[in-house]
Design an enzyme around this catalytic site. Structure first.
Site, PDB file in Angstrom:
ATOM      1  N   HIS A  22      -3.969  -4.627  -0.194  1.00 57.75           N
ATOM      2  CA  HIS A  22      -3.611  -5.167   1.118  1.00 57.75           C
ATOM      3  C   HIS A  22      -3.616  -6.694   1.064  1.00 57.75           C
ATOM      4  CE1 HIS A  22      -3.424  -1.510   3.550  1.00 57.75           C
ATOM      5  NE2 HIS A  22      -4.283  -1.029   2.668  1.00 57.75           N
ATOM      6  N   CYS A  82       0.833  -1.208   0.000  1.00 54.94           N
ATOM      7  CA  CYS A  82       0.000   0.000   0.000  1.00 54.94           C
ATOM      8  C   CYS A  82       0.871   1.263   0.000  1.00 54.94           C
ATOM      9  CB  CYS A  82      -0.994  -0.023   1.165  1.00 54.94           C
ATOM     10  SG  CYS A  82      -2.345   1.148   0.935  1.00 54.94           S
ATOM     11  N   GLU A  86      -2.760  -8.646   3.296  1.00 50.57           N
ATOM     12  CA  GLU A  86      -3.195  -9.180   4.599  1.00 50.57           C
ATOM     13  C   GLU A  86      -4.700  -9.105   4.777  1.00 50.57           C
ATOM     14  OE1 GLU A  86      -1.872  -6.315   3.969  1.00 50.57           O
ATOM     15  OE2 GLU A  86      -2.641  -4.777   5.346  1.00 50.57           O
TER      16      GLU A  86
END
EC number: 4.3.2.10
Lengths: 252, 196
Positions: free
Chosen positions: B178, B77, B180
């Site tokens: 992202h 990001c 994650e």
């Protein structure tokens, strides 16, 4: 292509899910982490946790919940409910919340939106706005669970929130909430046209077609609902398949 | 395997730590130059504002260390944008200059809201980071600024025009989305990175 988002909302109190969640095969329907994980597996795009705890331990229990959810969940989630200070927001973000939504505190002191956006970035600051319609004044913003009229026009408030740095509007129609008659298409469309940040529509979802309507007619970026998902009336996957058949981009 | 996550107060790193934990991998959050230099892999996540991130990186001397690293490196990001030369954010900010792109803001329109927030699919995938993935796979984005497509681009997304969803130069990999928070697809990308 960016897809429309489907967002189940979980009400939590003292770290537990409230409102009767009836899910087959869920051993503990009061466990927000288990419920969240189930929604993630079914294809929910995001989750919202609305905390209604009203005790002195509110912040500590909410931070603990955020950590537990973030440890388990691999999709984004927003936390809201009575969050009022920069340090509250910091504690929630640092423990794994992706976004924090503010409501009454922003209405009481709109500069809070500027401060939070400057400190943490707009992308994680959601302004939740509860609107109710009356014939005399149109759509106005309410607080205290829809009982107190702030006298603010809904479109103007959402526009101000966006200009102050909000990254997203979570717009709930108190007039539609709980009716299952569909989202409030007029005010959702008006807010969506008035701002250039994403708008999440909430309140009134009762059928799959209601989601089609709010995306196609009111240009919402996401649709949020609680009971129809919790009671298993509509599955997330079947909802998304319906939307795809209607020509709406979804993640399947 | 030693994994260092660069600590420059760049926002929500807890989610990245948890994502690695779910993969059974321990990571160290650190600004210590020796620990970062010795690590087998370096992760560089980030959220928030580019100018304050650069101030913090300079305060810690990390703006000089990071470009010299030779192990596999993954920016996430804001951590991707910071690898470029320059960003429009903060009234114009000089970046680390590891990759030759300039970061610009999405023009906000009623149809294309800013931030670009939500799940978008990846196109034009290249290289080991995306092994096992296709243009049918969606990942989660939240950003208002983007890197244009260039020879360094290893994945694209469209909003409304194509932009860099992932970039690479030698050992420096970076993704705008992202990993994650991108469900099983994001997990696969993290696993692919850890295998580099």
């Amino acid at each position: 292509m960016l897809t429309k988002r489907i967002i189940p909302c979980l009400d939590v109190k003292d770290g537990r899910t409230v409102k009767g969640v009836r899910f087959e095969g869920l051993r503990d329907a009061g466990d927000p982490v288990a419920l969240a994980a189930r929604y993630a597996r079914e294809g929910a795009d995001e989750l919202v946790f609305l905390d209604i705890t009203a005790t002195n331990q509110k912040r500590a229990t909410l931070v603990a919940l955020v950590r537990d959810v973030a440890r388990e969940l691999d999709i984004p989630f927003t936390v809201g409910g009575g969050i009022g200070t920069v340090s509250d927001v910091e504690a929630l973000l640092m423990n794994g919340a992706d976004k924090v939504s503010i409501n009454s505190a922003a209405l009481a002191r709109p500069e809070l939106i500027d401060e939070l956006a400057a400190r943490f970035g707009s992308q994680c600051i959601v302004v939740a706005a509860d609107a109710r319609y009356n014939d005399a004044d149109g759509w106005q913003i309410y607080t205290r669970a829809g009982t107190h009229n702030t006298g603010r026009d809904a479109v103007q408030w959402c526009r101000e929130a966006a200009e102050r740095g909000a990254g997203e509007i979570l717009l709930t129609s108190m007039s539609n909430d709980g009716t299952k008659d569909g989202f409030a298409l007029d005010i959702t469309g008006a807010v969506s046209r008035a701002v250039t940040i994403p708008v999440v529509a909430s309140g009134g979802a009762g059928s799959k077609q209601d989601f089609t309507n709010v995306f196609q007619q009111a240009h919402a970026d996401a649709g949020l609902a609680a009971s129809i998902f919790h009671f298993g009336e509509i599955g997330i996957r079947e909802l998304k398949e319906h939307l795809r058949q209607d020509g709406i981009a979804v993640r399947l | 395997m030693e994994i260092a996550i660069v600590d420059y107060k760049g926002g929500n790193v807890q989610s990245v730590l948890f994502a690695l934990e779910r993969l059974g991998v321990q990571a160290t959050l650190t600004a210590d130059h020796d620990v970062i230099r010795r690590a087998d892999k370096v992760l560089f996540p980030g959220e928030g504002e580019a100018a304050s991130a650069m101030r913090e990186l300079r305060a810690q001397g990390l703006h000089e260390l990071l470009p010299t690293l030779t192990q596999p490196f993954l920016g996430i990001c804001l951590g991707m944008q910071l690898l470029g030369r320059h960003t429009q954010e903060g009234g114009g900010t000089k970046l680390l200059g590891i990759l030759p792109f300039d970061v610009v803001r999405f023009p906000a329109t009623p149809e294309y809201k800013v931030p670009h927030m939500g799940w978008n699919n990846l196109q034009a995938l290249r290289g080991p980071l995306f092994e096992g993935l296709s243009a049918e796979d969606y990942v989660y984005f939240v950003h208002s600024y983007y890197a244009p497509v260039g020879e360094y681009t290893i994945a694209e997304a469209t909003y409304p025009a194509p932009f860099s969803a992932a970039v690479q130069h030698e050992n420096f990999y970076a993704v705008q989305f992202h990993t994650e928070k991108s469900g099983p697809v994001g997990t696969r990308i993290l696993e692919n990175f850890l295998k580099l």
